[in-house]
Design a protein around this motif. Structure first.
Motif, mmCIF file in Angstrom:
data_model
loop_
_atom_site.group_PDB
_atom_site.id
_atom_site.type_symbol
_atom_site.label_atom_id
_atom_site.label_comp_id
_atom_site.label_asym_id
_atom_site.label_seq_id
_atom_site.Cartn_x
_atom_site.Cartn_y
_atom_site.Cartn_z
ATOM 1 N N ASN A 161 11.367 -9.909 -6.309
ATOM 2 C CA ASN A 161 10.925 -10.407 -7.618
ATOM 3 C C ASN A 161 9.569 -11.106 -7.485
ATOM 4 O OD1 ASN A 161 13.545 -9.909 -9.190
ATOM 5 N ND2 ASN A 161 14.261 -11.173 -7.470
ATOM 6 N N PRO A 162 8.556 -10.366 -7.082
ATOM 7 C CA PRO A 162 7.248 -11.006 -6.867
ATOM 8 C C PRO A 162 6.606 -11.404 -8.190
ATOM 9 C CG PRO A 162 7.026 -8.640 -6.707
ATOM 10 C CD PRO A 162 8.508 -8.911 -6.846
ATOM 11 N N PRO A 163 5.801 -12.473 -8.189
ATOM 12 C CA PRO A 163 5.036 -12.784 -9.388
ATOM 13 C C PRO A 163 4.059 -11.650 -9.683
ATOM 14 C CG PRO A 163 4.290 -14.113 -7.535
ATOM 15 C CD PRO A 163 5.527 -13.413 -7.091
ATOM 16 N N GLU A 164 3.656 -11.528 -10.909
ATOM 17 C CA GLU A 164 2.823 -10.394 -11.333
ATOM 18 C C GLU A 164 1.597 -10.184 -10.443
ATOM 19 O OE1 GLU A 164 -0.141 -8.036 -13.065
ATOM 20 O OE2 GLU A 164 -0.317 -10.238 -12.903
ATOM 21 N N PRO A 165 0.867 -11.232 -10.053
ATOM 22 C CA PRO A 165 -0.332 -10.994 -9.223
ATOM 23 C C PRO A 165 -0.044 -10.384 -7.855
ATOM 24 C CG PRO A 165 -0.392 -13.184 -10.230
ATOM 25 C CD PRO A 165 0.990 -12.653 -10.428
ATOM 26 N N LEU A 166 1.214 -10.449 -7.389
ATOM 27 C CA LEU A 166 1.544 -9.889 -6.072
ATOM 28 C C LEU A 166 2.197 -8.516 -6.163
ATOM 29 C CD1 LEU A 166 2.978 -13.019 -4.182
ATOM 30 C CD2 LEU A 166 0.624 -12.188 -4.257
ATOM 31 N N GLN A 167 2.395 -8.011 -7.364
ATOM 32 C CA GLN A 167 3.110 -6.751 -7.509
ATOM 33 C C GLN A 167 2.325 -5.559 -6.970
ATOM 34 O OE1 GLN A 167 4.516 -6.422 -11.560
ATOM 35 N NE2 GLN A 167 5.773 -8.279 -11.377
ATOM 36 N N GLY A 168 1.011 -5.703 -6.846
ATOM 37 C CA GLY A 168 0.207 -4.643 -6.240
ATOM 38 C C GLY A 168 0.212 -4.690 -4.728
ATOM 39 N N LEU A 169 0.946 -5.654 -4.155
ATOM 40 C CA LEU A 169 0.984 -5.825 -2.700
ATOM 41 C C LEU A 169 2.414 -5.709 -2.173
ATOM 42 C CD1 LEU A 169 -1.459 -8.864 -2.487
ATOM 43 C CD2 LEU A 169 -1.907 -6.598 -1.543
ATOM 44 N N LEU A 170 3.233 -4.913 -2.843
ATOM 45 C CA LEU A 170 4.641 -4.815 -2.448
ATOM 46 C C LEU A 170 4.808 -4.250 -1.042
ATOM 47 C CD1 LEU A 170 6.464 -3.678 -5.717
ATOM 48 C CD2 LEU A 170 6.389 -5.940 -4.661
ATOM 49 N N HIS A 171 4.023 -3.233 -0.694
ATOM 50 C CA HIS A 171 4.138 -2.679 0.655
ATOM 51 C C HIS A 171 3.758 -3.723 1.694
ATOM 52 C CE1 HIS A 171 4.046 0.046 4.028
ATOM 53 N NE2 HIS A 171 2.787 -0.274 4.269
ATOM 54 N N GLU A 172 2.664 -4.436 1.438
ATOM 55 C CA GLU A 172 2.208 -5.459 2.376
ATOM 56 C C GLU A 172 3.241 -6.590 2.503
ATOM 57 O OE1 GLU A 172 0.434 -4.069 0.037
ATOM 58 O OE2 GLU A 172 -1.358 -3.211 0.992
ATOM 59 N N LEU A 173 3.811 -7.000 1.364
ATOM 60 C CA LEU A 173 4.851 -8.029 1.397
ATOM 61 C C LEU A 173 6.046 -7.564 2.221
ATOM 62 C CD1 LEU A 173 5.254 -9.700 -2.135
ATOM 63 C CD2 LEU A 173 5.052 -10.850 0.082
ATOM 64 N N LYS A 174 6.433 -6.313 2.036
ATOM 65 C CA LYS A 174 7.567 -5.759 2.782
ATOM 66 C C LYS A 174 7.282 -5.790 4.284
ATOM 67 C CE LYS A 174 10.585 -1.661 2.841
ATOM 68 N NZ LYS A 174 10.419 -1.195 4.220
ATOM 69 N N VAL A 175 6.064 -5.419 4.663
ATOM 70 C CA VAL A 175 5.678 -5.452 6.074
ATOM 71 C C VAL A 175 5.849 -6.860 6.647
ATOM 72 C CG1 VAL A 175 3.683 -5.325 7.644
ATOM 73 C CG2 VAL A 175 4.104 -3.483 5.994
ATOM 74 N N LEU A 176 5.400 -7.867 5.913
ATOM 75 C CA LEU A 176 5.421 -9.238 6.417
ATOM 76 C C LEU A 176 6.829 -9.828 6.412
ATOM 77 C CD1 LEU A 176 2.120 -10.550 4.811
ATOM 78 C CD2 LEU A 176 2.522 -9.934 7.201
ATOM 79 N N VAL A 177 7.609 -9.538 5.380
ATOM 80 C CA VAL A 177 8.987 -10.037 5.357
ATOM 81 C C VAL A 177 9.795 -9.393 6.484
ATOM 82 C CG1 VAL A 177 11.133 -10.126 4.026
ATOM 83 C CG2 VAL A 177 8.940 -10.622 2.909
ATOM 84 N N GLU A 178 9.596 -8.109 6.722
ATOM 85 C CA GLU A 178 10.298 -7.443 7.825
ATOM 86 C C GLU A 178 9.824 -7.991 9.174
ATOM 87 O OE1 GLU A 178 9.755 -3.262 7.280
ATOM 88 O OE2 GLU A 178 11.319 -3.106 5.739
ATOM 89 N N ALA A 179 8.534 -8.306 9.286
ATOM 90 C CA ALA A 179 8.026 -8.907 10.524
ATOM 91 C C ALA A 179 8.684 -10.263 10.757
ATOM 92 C CB ALA A 179 6.509 -9.054 10.453
ATOM 93 N N TYR A 180 8.818 -11.042 9.682
ATOM 94 C CA TYR A 180 9.493 -12.340 9.789
ATOM 95 C C TYR A 180 10.923 -12.157 10.268
ATOM 96 C CZ TYR A 180 12.469 -16.125 8.184
ATOM 97 O OH TYR A 180 13.430 -17.093 8.127
ATOM 98 N N GLU A 181 11.646 -11.234 9.660
ATOM 99 C CA GLU A 181 13.045 -11.034 10.033
ATOM 100 C C GLU A 181 13.169 -10.541 11.473
ATOM 101 O OE1 GLU A 181 14.510 -8.481 6.939
ATOM 102 O OE2 GLU A 181 15.007 -10.186 5.640
ATOM 103 N N GLY A 182 12.220 -9.700 11.888
ATOM 104 C CA GLY A 182 12.239 -9.205 13.256
ATOM 105 C C GLY A 182 11.973 -10.292 14.274
ATOM 106 N N VAL A 183 10.962 -11.103 14.020
ATOM 107 C CA VAL A 183 10.617 -12.130 14.995
ATOM 108 C C VAL A 183 11.629 -13.271 14.972
ATOM 109 C CG1 VAL A 183 9.129 -13.678 13.607
ATOM 110 C CG2 VAL A 183 8.579 -13.249 16.003
ATOM 111 N N ALA A 184 12.242 -13.519 13.823
ATOM 112 C CA ALA A 184 13.230 -14.595 13.727
ATOM 113 C C ALA A 184 14.421 -14.357 14.642
ATOM 114 C CB ALA A 184 13.701 -14.745 12.280
ATOM 115 N N ASP A 185 14.706 -13.110 14.941
ATOM 116 C CA ASP A 185 15.829 -12.779 15.817
ATOM 117 C C ASP A 185 15.474 -12.902 17.296
ATOM 118 O OD1 ASP A 185 17.463 -12.241 13.628
ATOM 119 O OD2 ASP A 185 16.870 -10.138 13.549
#
Length: 321
Positions: A161-185
Motif C-alpha cells: 500500500n505505497p503512498p501515491e508518490p512511490l507507486q512508480g517505484l514498486l519494483h524498486e521497493l520490492k527489491v529493497l524489502v526482499e533484500a531486508y528480509e534476506g539479510v534479516a535472516d
C-alpha cells in the motif's frame, strides 16, 4: 547563530557562512581574522550521549600521530564540547577546528588506494581506542533496535500500500524489502565475527584530499556514527559506496590494495563481506524510510534513495532481481 558562537566560543565571534550539503546536520564555516572553524548543528537527534561519545573518540585520536587529520572539537568557554541552542527545539551544536583540504571532485577516482590505506590505519587504531562511556549507536546488525518502526509487517504494508508518490517505484521497493528480509535472516551469525570500534560511515563525502595532489587523502571526517560493531563492517561500508561506479572494478582493487597493507581479515570476515555490504544498503533504506515516516524528509528524498539503493542491490545480484 552568531549569538550562539559569540556566547559559547567568544574567541570565534566572526562571520558565518552556511555550507551546502549533508543529510543529518547543518554546518557553517566560521571565519575570525585569518582563522576558520566549522560549526555543526545536529538536526536529527537531541542526544548528548551520542555526541559525547563521538567527541571522546575524536579527542583520543587527536593525541595520536596519524598520517591524516581527524576533526578536533573546540571547547566552549565553560569547557564543554557542545552547546544547546535556545532556538530550534533544543538542537545541539559544536565547533570543530577547520582542516585544510578539498572534497574529491565527482570525476576524481585516483584517491582510492590512499583512502584504503587511511581507512586501514584508522581501523587498526580504533581497535585500541577505549572511551570511558559506552557507544550509543547500535551495531549495523541490530536493525530491529535501530529502526523499531521498520518491522517486517510495516515494510510489507509499505510495499502493498505505497503512498501515491512511490507507486512508480514498486519494483524498486520490492527489491529493497526482499533484500531486508534476506539479510534479516543472516544477522545472528554476524555477532560471532571480530568486533571493535568502527567509523561506520566512511565514503568519498567524508574525506578530504590534498589540494595539490588529489590522489592523497589528508583527512577522515564525520565520526557521528562511530560505534562498536563488526570489524569488517568498516570495509563493507566503503565498498558499498563503490557499487555502480563507472570504474567500479578498478577503484575496488585500488582501495583493497591500500586497506590490506594495514588490516588482514579472517576467512570468516571475508566470507561475510557480501552480507555486510547488503546490510549497509538495507540500513540506509530503513534510515530514509524512518525519516519519511517521522516527517523529517519530504517524499522526494525517499524516492531518490529507493531508486539509487535498488539499482545498487540489483548490481550486487548480477542484475537478476
Amino acid at each position: 547563530m552568531n549569538n550562539i558562537v559569540s556566547q559559547a566560543w567568544p574567541e570565534w565571534n566572526g562571520t558565518l557562512r552556511k555550507r551546502s550539503g549533508g543529510w543529518n546536520n547543518t554546518t557553517y564555516f566560521v571565519d575570525k581574522d585569518a582563522r576558520r572553524a566549522v560549526l555543526r548543528i545536529y538536526d536529527t537527534h537531541r542526544d548528548r550521549n551520542k555526541i559525547e561519545f563521538e567527541h571522546a573518540v575524536l579527542q583520543k585520536l587527536a593525541i595520536l600521530d596519524l598520517p591524516f587529520k581527524t576533526p578536533v572539537p573546540i571547547l566552549t568557554s565553560t569547557g564543554e564540547t557542545m552547546v544547546q541552542l535556545e532556538e530550534g527545539e533544543g538542537k545541539l551544536a559544536c565547533l570543530f577546528g577547520y582542516i585544510d583540504g578539498e572534497s574529491p571532485a565527482e570525476q576524481d577516482s585516483g584517491f582510492y588506494e590512499s583512502f584504503g590505506e587511511a581507512a586501514g590505519i584508522l581501523s587498526a587504531v580504533l581497535a585500541d581506542v577505549k572511551p570511558e562511556s559506552p557507544p550509543v549507536y547500535r551495531p549495523y546488525y541490530e536493525l530491529g533496535r535501530s529502526y523499531p518502526l521498520c518491522t517486517r509487517e510495516a515494510l510489507r504494508d509499505l510495499l502493498l500500500n505505497p503512498p501515491e508518490p512511490l507507486q512508480g517505484l514498486l519494483h524498486e521497493l520490492k527489491v529493497l524489502v526482499e533484500a531486508y528480509e534476506g539479510v534479516a535472516d543472516s544477522l545472528e551469525q554476524l555477532e560471532e565475527l571480530p568486533h571493535q570500534l568502527v567509523h561506520g560511515d566512511l565514503n568519498a563525502s567524508n574525506l578530504l584530499v590534498d589540494a595539490e595532489d588529489a590522489a592523497q587523502v589528508t583527512a577522515l571526517l564525520d565520526f557521528e556514527f562511530c560505534t562498536w560493531d563488526v570489524r569488517a563492517m568498516e570495509a563493507a561500508v566503503i565498498l558499498s559506496g563503490m557499487l555502480c561506479h563507472e570504474e567500479e572494478e578498478r577503484i575496488i582493487r585500488d582501495f583493497w590494495r591500500g586497506f590490506s597493507r594495514k588490516i588482514t581479515f579472517t576467512a570468516e570476515e571475508f566470507a561475510a563481506i557480501p552480507t555486510l555490504i547488503l546490510l549497509r544498503k538495507v540500513d540506509v533504506f530503513l534510515h530514509f524510510v524512518t525519516r519519511y515516516w517521522k516527517g523529517i524528509d519530504e517524499v522526494k528524498v525517499l524516492q531518490e534513495q529507493i531508486a539509487v539503493l535498488a539499482a545498487e542491490v540489483i548490481q550486487m545480484s548480477g542484475g537478476k532481481m
